[in-house]
Design a protein around this motif. Structure first.
Motif, mmCIF file in Angstrom:
data_model
loop_
_atom_site.group_PDB
_atom_site.id
_atom_site.type_symbol
_atom_site.label_atom_id
_atom_site.label_comp_id
_atom_site.label_asym_id
_atom_site.label_seq_id
_atom_site.Cartn_x
_atom_site.Cartn_y
_atom_site.Cartn_z
ATOM 1 N N MET A 183 0.855 -1.192 0.000
ATOM 2 C CA MET A 183 0.000 0.000 0.000
ATOM 3 C C MET A 183 0.895 1.248 0.000
ATOM 4 S SD MET A 183 -2.971 1.254 2.668
ATOM 5 C CE MET A 183 -2.126 1.011 4.180
ATOM 6 N N SER A 184 0.572 2.209 -0.844
ATOM 7 C CA SER A 184 1.331 3.455 -0.880
ATOM 8 C C SER A 184 0.918 4.341 0.289
ATOM 9 C CB SER A 184 1.078 4.185 -2.193
ATOM 10 O OG SER A 184 -0.198 4.776 -2.193
ATOM 11 N N LEU A 185 1.771 5.301 0.610
ATOM 12 C CA LEU A 185 1.445 6.227 1.703
ATOM 13 C C LEU A 185 0.146 6.972 1.426
ATOM 14 C CD1 LEU A 185 4.855 7.812 2.731
ATOM 15 C CD2 LEU A 185 3.458 6.209 4.012
ATOM 16 N N ASN A 186 -0.093 7.319 0.165
ATOM 17 C CA ASN A 186 -1.319 8.055 -0.173
ATOM 18 C C ASN A 186 -2.573 7.242 0.089
ATOM 19 O OD1 ASN A 186 0.026 10.376 -0.902
ATOM 20 N ND2 ASN A 186 0.224 9.767 -3.036
ATOM 21 N N GLY A 187 -2.434 5.930 0.231
ATOM 22 C CA GLY A 187 -3.579 5.086 0.538
ATOM 23 C C GLY A 187 -3.753 4.840 2.022
ATOM 24 N N SER A 188 -2.876 5.397 2.837
ATOM 25 C CA SER A 188 -2.938 5.224 4.286
ATOM 26 C C SER A 188 -3.749 6.356 4.913
ATOM 27 C CB SER A 188 -1.519 5.233 4.863
ATOM 28 O OG SER A 188 -1.557 5.412 6.257
ATOM 29 N N PRO A 189 -4.843 6.030 5.592
ATOM 30 C CA PRO A 189 -5.635 7.092 6.230
ATOM 31 C C PRO A 189 -4.801 7.929 7.201
ATOM 32 C CG PRO A 189 -6.825 5.011 6.316
ATOM 33 C CD PRO A 189 -5.450 4.710 5.795
ATOM 34 N N GLY A 190 -3.947 7.263 7.972
ATOM 35 C CA GLY A 190 -3.119 8.006 8.930
ATOM 36 C C GLY A 190 -2.214 9.016 8.263
ATOM 37 N N TYR A 191 -1.584 8.597 7.162
ATOM 38 C CA TYR A 191 -0.698 9.496 6.437
ATOM 39 C C TYR A 191 -1.477 10.666 5.847
ATOM 40 C CZ TYR A 191 2.345 11.432 2.869
ATOM 41 O OH TYR A 191 3.070 12.309 2.099
ATOM 42 N N LEU A 192 -2.598 10.374 5.207
ATOM 43 C CA LEU A 192 -3.398 11.436 4.585
ATOM 44 C C LEU A 192 -3.891 12.445 5.629
ATOM 45 C CD1 LEU A 192 -5.461 9.339 2.025
ATOM 46 C CD2 LEU A 192 -3.714 11.054 1.500
ATOM 47 N N ILE A 193 -4.365 11.936 6.756
ATOM 48 C CA ILE A 193 -4.872 12.822 7.812
ATOM 49 C C ILE A 193 -3.739 13.657 8.394
ATOM 50 C CG2 ILE A 193 -5.888 12.865 10.131
ATOM 51 C CD1 ILE A 193 -7.520 10.345 9.211
ATOM 52 N N SER A 194 -2.625 13.011 8.693
ATOM 53 C CA SER A 194 -1.486 13.716 9.276
ATOM 54 C C SER A 194 -0.919 14.754 8.311
ATOM 55 C CB SER A 194 -0.407 12.704 9.649
ATOM 56 O OG SER A 194 0.718 13.346 10.179
ATOM 57 N N ASN A 195 -0.751 14.378 7.059
ATOM 58 C CA ASN A 195 -0.207 15.293 6.059
ATOM 59 C C ASN A 195 -1.134 16.495 5.851
ATOM 60 O OD1 ASN A 195 1.828 15.946 4.126
ATOM 61 N ND2 ASN A 195 0.407 15.333 2.516
ATOM 62 N N THR A 196 -2.424 16.226 5.758
ATOM 63 C CA THR A 196 -3.395 17.308 5.586
ATOM 64 C C THR A 196 -3.412 18.210 6.818
ATOM 65 O OG1 THR A 196 -4.743 15.906 4.149
ATOM 66 C CG2 THR A 196 -5.818 17.837 5.112
ATOM 67 N N GLY A 197 -3.367 17.607 7.993
ATOM 68 C CA GLY A 197 -3.351 18.397 9.230
ATOM 69 C C GLY A 197 -2.153 19.323 9.308
ATOM 70 N N ARG A 198 -0.986 18.817 8.930
ATOM 71 C CA ARG A 198 0.214 19.654 8.921
ATOM 72 C C ARG A 198 0.068 20.827 7.957
ATOM 73 N NH1 ARG A 198 2.932 14.978 9.271
ATOM 74 N NH2 ARG A 198 3.203 14.778 7.037
ATOM 75 N N LYS A 199 -0.453 20.541 6.756
ATOM 76 C CA LYS A 199 -0.640 21.614 5.769
ATOM 77 C C LYS A 199 -1.596 22.687 6.290
ATOM 78 C CE LYS A 199 0.065 18.967 1.533
ATOM 79 N NZ LYS A 199 -0.586 18.441 0.322
ATOM 80 N N LEU A 200 -2.709 22.253 6.846
ATOM 81 C CA LEU A 200 -3.702 23.204 7.337
ATOM 82 C C LEU A 200 -3.161 24.019 8.498
ATOM 83 C CD1 LEU A 200 -6.976 21.078 7.126
ATOM 84 C CD2 LEU A 200 -5.949 22.587 5.413
ATOM 85 N N SER A 201 -2.459 23.352 9.400
ATOM 86 C CA SER A 201 -1.867 24.056 10.535
ATOM 87 C C SER A 201 -0.853 25.093 10.056
ATOM 88 C CB SER A 201 -1.200 23.049 11.472
ATOM 89 O OG SER A 201 -0.629 23.707 12.565
ATOM 90 N N HIS A 202 -0.040 24.731 9.090
ATOM 91 C CA HIS A 202 0.951 25.654 8.538
ATOM 92 C C HIS A 202 0.272 26.868 7.882
ATOM 93 C CE1 HIS A 202 4.656 27.045 6.713
ATOM 94 N NE2 HIS A 202 4.043 27.076 5.544
ATOM 95 N N LEU A 203 -0.762 26.616 7.077
ATOM 96 C CA LEU A 203 -1.475 27.712 6.404
ATOM 97 C C LEU A 203 -2.142 28.637 7.413
ATOM 98 C CD1 LEU A 203 -3.099 25.735 3.444
ATOM 99 C CD2 LEU A 203 -1.298 27.481 3.272
ATOM 100 N N LEU A 204 -2.772 28.058 8.424
ATOM 101 C CA LEU A 204 -3.450 28.876 9.429
ATOM 102 C C LEU A 204 -2.439 29.677 10.250
ATOM 103 C CD1 LEU A 204 -6.299 29.532 10.286
ATOM 104 C CD2 LEU A 204 -6.198 27.641 11.921
ATOM 105 N N THR A 205 -1.311 29.068 10.561
ATOM 106 C CA THR A 205 -0.271 29.790 11.293
ATOM 107 C C THR A 205 0.238 30.971 10.472
ATOM 108 O OG1 THR A 205 0.366 27.916 12.672
ATOM 109 C CG2 THR A 205 2.058 29.576 12.282
ATOM 110 N N ARG A 206 0.355 30.785 9.161
ATOM 111 C CA ARG A 206 0.767 31.913 8.298
ATOM 112 C C ARG A 206 -0.250 33.052 8.371
ATOM 113 N NH1 ARG A 206 2.181 29.376 2.732
ATOM 114 N NH2 ARG A 206 0.902 31.116 2.101
ATOM 115 N N LEU A 207 -1.531 32.710 8.426
ATOM 116 C CA LEU A 207 -2.569 33.744 8.536
ATOM 117 C C LEU A 207 -2.484 34.469 9.883
ATOM 118 C CD1 LEU A 207 -5.680 31.926 7.006
ATOM 119 C CD2 LEU A 207 -4.386 33.819 5.990
ATOM 120 N N TYR A 208 -2.111 33.736 10.927
ATOM 121 C CA TYR A 208 -2.046 34.305 12.278
ATOM 122 C C TYR A 208 -0.724 35.007 12.565
ATOM 123 C CZ TYR A 208 -6.189 31.550 13.549
ATOM 124 O OH TYR A 208 -7.445 31.018 13.633
#
Length: 144
Positions: A1-26
Motif C-alpha cells: 500500500m502506498s502512503l497516499n492510501g494510508s488514512p493516517g498518512y493522509l490525515i497527518s499530512n493534511t493536518g500539517r498543511k492546514l496548521s501551517h497555512l493557518l499559522t501563516r494567517l495568524y
C-alpha cells in the motif's frame, strides 16, 4: 500500500498543511494556530485547569504546558490559583487574549469555509462522519 492510501498518512499530512497555512494567517498577530486553539477554547470556557484544557484540545500535558507558557509570556492568558486545589491553577484569557480571539475567529471561519468550497453538503456530511469514526477507532486502540 502506498502512503497516499494510508488514512493516517493522509490525515497527518493534511493536518500539517492546514496548521501551517493557518499559522501563516495568524503570523501578523504574533500567534500560532496551536496557541490560538488553546486561547479560543479558554475564551469559550474560562476557568479550566491545565489538565481540562489539554483534554479538550487533545494535547499531551507537556505540549499544553509549553503552549500555555508562551501564551502567558505574550500576556494573552493568566493562571490563577485554584481555590479547590492548591496544586493547580485556573486558566483565564486576559482582555488582550479575548480581543485577539475576537479578531482571529472570523479569520479561522473564513479559512475553514475556503477549505470546503466546492464540496457538497452531502460529501461534507460523509466526511465528518468518517472522520468521527476514525477518531473513535483510534481512541479505542489507544484505550481512551
Amino acid at each position: 500500500m502506498s502512503l497516499n492510501g494510508s488514512p493516517g498518512y493522509l490525515i497527518s499530512n493534511t493536518g500539517r498543511k492546514l496548521s501551517h497555512l493557518l499559522t501563516r494567517l495568524y503570523q501578523p498577530h504574533g500567534i500560532t494556530s496551536e496557541q490560538w486553539s488553546l486561547l479560543h477554547l479558554l475564551c469559550q470556557e474560562e476557568g479550566l485547569t491545565q489538565r481540562e484544557l489539554g483534554m479538550k484540545a487533545d494535547k499531551d500535558p507537556a505540549n499544553t504546558t509549553r503552549i500555555l507558557d508562551q501564551l502567558e509570556r505574550k500576556g494573552l492568558v493568566e493562571r490563577r490559583h485554584n481555590p479547590l486545589d492548591r496544586r493547580s491553577f485556573k486558566l483565564h484569557p486576559t482582555e488582550s487574549g479575548r480581543s485577539l480571539n475576537r479578531q482571529l475567529t472570523p479569520v479561522e471561519q473564513q479559512f475553514a469555509a475556503s477549505l470546503t468550497e466546492g464540496i457538497s453538503e452531502e460529501d461534507l456530511t460523509i466526511f465528518y462522519a468518517v472522520m468521527a469514526a476514525i477518531n473513535e477507532n483510534a481512541d479505542q486502540q489507544s484505550g481512551t
